[in-house]
Design a protein around this motif. Structure first.
Motif, PDB file in Angstrom:
ATOM      1  N   GLN A 157      45.138 -32.089  19.477  1.00  0.00           N
ATOM      2  CA  GLN A 157      44.892 -31.206  18.326  1.00  0.00           C
ATOM      3  C   GLN A 157      46.198 -30.624  17.794  1.00  0.00           C
ATOM      4  O   GLN A 157      46.403 -30.525  16.581  1.00  0.00           O
ATOM      5  CB  GLN A 157      43.961 -30.056  18.738  1.00  0.00           C
ATOM      6  CG  GLN A 157      42.517 -30.451  18.903  1.00  0.00           C
ATOM      7  CD  GLN A 157      41.872 -30.858  17.589  1.00  0.00           C
ATOM      8  OE1 GLN A 157      42.020 -30.178  16.598  1.00  0.00           O
ATOM      9  NE2 GLN A 157      41.194 -31.980  17.571  1.00  0.00           N
ATOM     10  N   LEU A 201      44.673 -22.361  16.264  1.00  0.00           N
ATOM     11  CA  LEU A 201      44.710 -23.310  17.385  1.00  0.00           C
ATOM     12  C   LEU A 201      45.045 -22.592  18.692  1.00  0.00           C
ATOM     13  O   LEU A 201      44.444 -22.861  19.738  1.00  0.00           O
ATOM     14  CB  LEU A 201      45.729 -24.419  17.110  1.00  0.00           C
ATOM     15  CG  LEU A 201      45.854 -25.494  18.187  1.00  0.00           C
ATOM     16  CD1 LEU A 201      44.514 -26.208  18.398  1.00  0.00           C
ATOM     17  CD2 LEU A 201      46.918 -26.517  17.808  1.00  0.00           C
ATOM     18  N   ALA A 246      42.046 -20.619  19.917  1.00  0.00           N
ATOM     19  CA  ALA A 246      41.111 -21.514  20.614  1.00  0.00           C
ATOM     20  C   ALA A 246      41.679 -21.912  21.974  1.00  0.00           C
ATOM     21  O   ALA A 246      40.957 -21.950  22.976  1.00  0.00           O
ATOM     22  CB  ALA A 246      40.851 -22.750  19.758  1.00  0.00           C
ATOM     23  N   LYS A 298      41.211 -19.286  24.678  1.00  0.00           N
ATOM     24  CA  LYS A 298      39.870 -19.273  25.285  1.00  0.00           C
ATOM     25  C   LYS A 298      39.750 -20.366  26.346  1.00  0.00           C
ATOM     26  O   LYS A 298      39.147 -20.185  27.397  1.00  0.00           O
ATOM     27  CB  LYS A 298      38.803 -19.468  24.204  1.00  0.00           C
ATOM     28  CG  LYS A 298      38.630 -18.235  23.330  1.00  0.00           C
ATOM     29  CD  LYS A 298      37.453 -18.398  22.393  1.00  0.00           C
ATOM     30  CE  LYS A 298      37.114 -17.097  21.683  1.00  0.00           C
ATOM     31  NZ  LYS A 298      38.199 -16.583  20.851  1.00  0.00           N
ATOM     32  N   ILE A 299      40.341 -21.521  26.047  1.00  0.00           N
ATOM     33  CA  ILE A 299      40.302 -22.642  26.994  1.00  0.00           C
ATOM     34  C   ILE A 299      41.060 -22.282  28.273  1.00  0.00           C
ATOM     35  O   ILE A 299      40.569 -22.478  29.385  1.00  0.00           O
ATOM     36  CB  ILE A 299      40.907 -23.906  26.349  1.00  0.00           C
ATOM     37  CG1 ILE A 299      40.031 -24.362  25.183  1.00  0.00           C
ATOM     38  CG2 ILE A 299      41.099 -25.024  27.372  1.00  0.00           C
ATOM     39  CD1 ILE A 299      40.694 -25.383  24.276  1.00  0.00           C
ATOM     40  N   ALA A 348      39.271 -19.846  30.398  1.00  0.00           N
ATOM     41  CA  ALA A 348      38.183 -20.520  31.129  1.00  0.00           C
ATOM     42  C   ALA A 348      38.759 -21.269  32.331  1.00  0.00           C
ATOM     43  O   ALA A 348      38.170 -21.274  33.419  1.00  0.00           O
ATOM     44  CB  ALA A 348      37.452 -21.479  30.194  1.00  0.00           C
TER      45      ALA A 348
END
Lengths: 180, 123
Positions: free
Chosen positions: A82, A157, A160, A163-164, A167
């Protein structure tokens, strides 16, 4: 085990801090990196975790460690894809910098160390490092990168990505607990 | 004249009433057929969460999971009895709810992601 995880986290933080301290001696700070340098750091950090994961797949026989390592390869590859797609869209190239170089040097040292370990010793070291690494990277992203990224798409980006990585931090904490 | 008008009015009202009844019954039949075929529910996967994380469904309903995250996810029953398979970004998969379907599920890649379905009715 919590103490071990904490020690590992502090070690990784210390590694990053050492890199930052060395950088500060040269009046360099992560907060001063521009978007293209930040993108380079992120790409390098993703790639390092992919290298750790491949090492884990090669040396570990623990199914939980394998599952985690496969997830790290899958997720960090997706994030990097990405990032590259966005840079291509923006017509920009990531720019090498002091922090990317520091991360790569530290990773080389750690890979050399982990390569000598086998069995449970490797699994625990890998798991503890993954927890510590994600704690340190999350701190870097949340407190130094996100407040300073200027381009809206790059910022989205990284939001996001944050958050990854958070996790992953939780997942790593589960793995550390599982390996107690 | 008045009586004829009244008779015609009565007849036409009756025809309309019959037509309405027939159409209504057809509509109801159609609705019941649709109900029998099952409703479709959508669960979004975003920011490492199943949204909603609890969903009431009936046997015969369809559940569709759509992954909005950059990274791949799955929806997998705790007992592994059902699985959407890998869902890359913007991919979706659907499953039909069956009696006794395992209600709790998670993402195989990110086990901290958890959710459940609640099967209602049918008894």
């Amino acid at each position: 085990m919590k103490i071990k995880a904490l020690v590992a986290a502090l070690t990784a933080s210390a590694v990053l801090t050492l890199g930052l301290a060395q950088a500060k001696m040269k009046t360099q700070s992560p907060a001063e990196l521009n978007d293209l340098e930040i993108a380079h750091v992120a790409y390098v950090a993703d790639s390092i975790d992919i290298r750790y994961a491949h090492l884990a797949l090669a040396l570990s026989e623990n199914p939980a460690v394998h599952e985690f390592a496969e997830t790290m390869i899958r997720d960090h590859t997706a994030v990097n894809d990405q990032a590259l797609a966005l840079l291509k869209k923006l017509g920009a190239q990531p720019r090498d910098n002091f922090l990317s170089q520091s991360l790569q040097q530290n990773a080389k040292t750690l890979i050399d160390e982990m390569s000598d370990l086998r069995g449970t010793a490797f699994d625990k070291r890998y798991a503890e490092n993954e927890l510590a690494y994600h704690i340190a990277v999350n701190d870097l992203v949340d407190n130094s990168f996100l407040p300073n990224i200027e381009n809206a798409e790059v910022h989205a980006l990284f939001t996001a990505g944050s958050k990854i990585f958070h996790a992953h931090e939780k997942h790593a904490a589960m793995m550390v607990k599982q390996l107690k | 004249m008045t009586a004829g008008f009244t008779r015609r009015a009565f007849l036409s009202k009756t025809v309309v009433a019959i037509a309405v009844t027939v159409l209504s019954s057809r509509f109801l039949t159609y609705t019941e057929d649709a109900r029998a075929a099952g409703d479709t529910h959508v669960i979004d996967i975003k920011a490492f969460k199943f949204v909603p994380d609890t969903l009431k469904v009936r046997v015969g309903d369809t559940i569709t999971w759509t992954n909005h995250d950059i990274v791949p996810h799955t929806a997998t029953a705790d007992d592994k009895s059902w699985d959407t398979g890998t869902l890359k970004r913007n991919e979706r998969a659907s499953l039909t709810v069956t009696a006794g379907m395992a209600p709790r599920y998670y993402c195989r890649f990110h086990p901290q992601m958890r959710a459940q379905i609640e099967i209602v009715g049918g008894d």
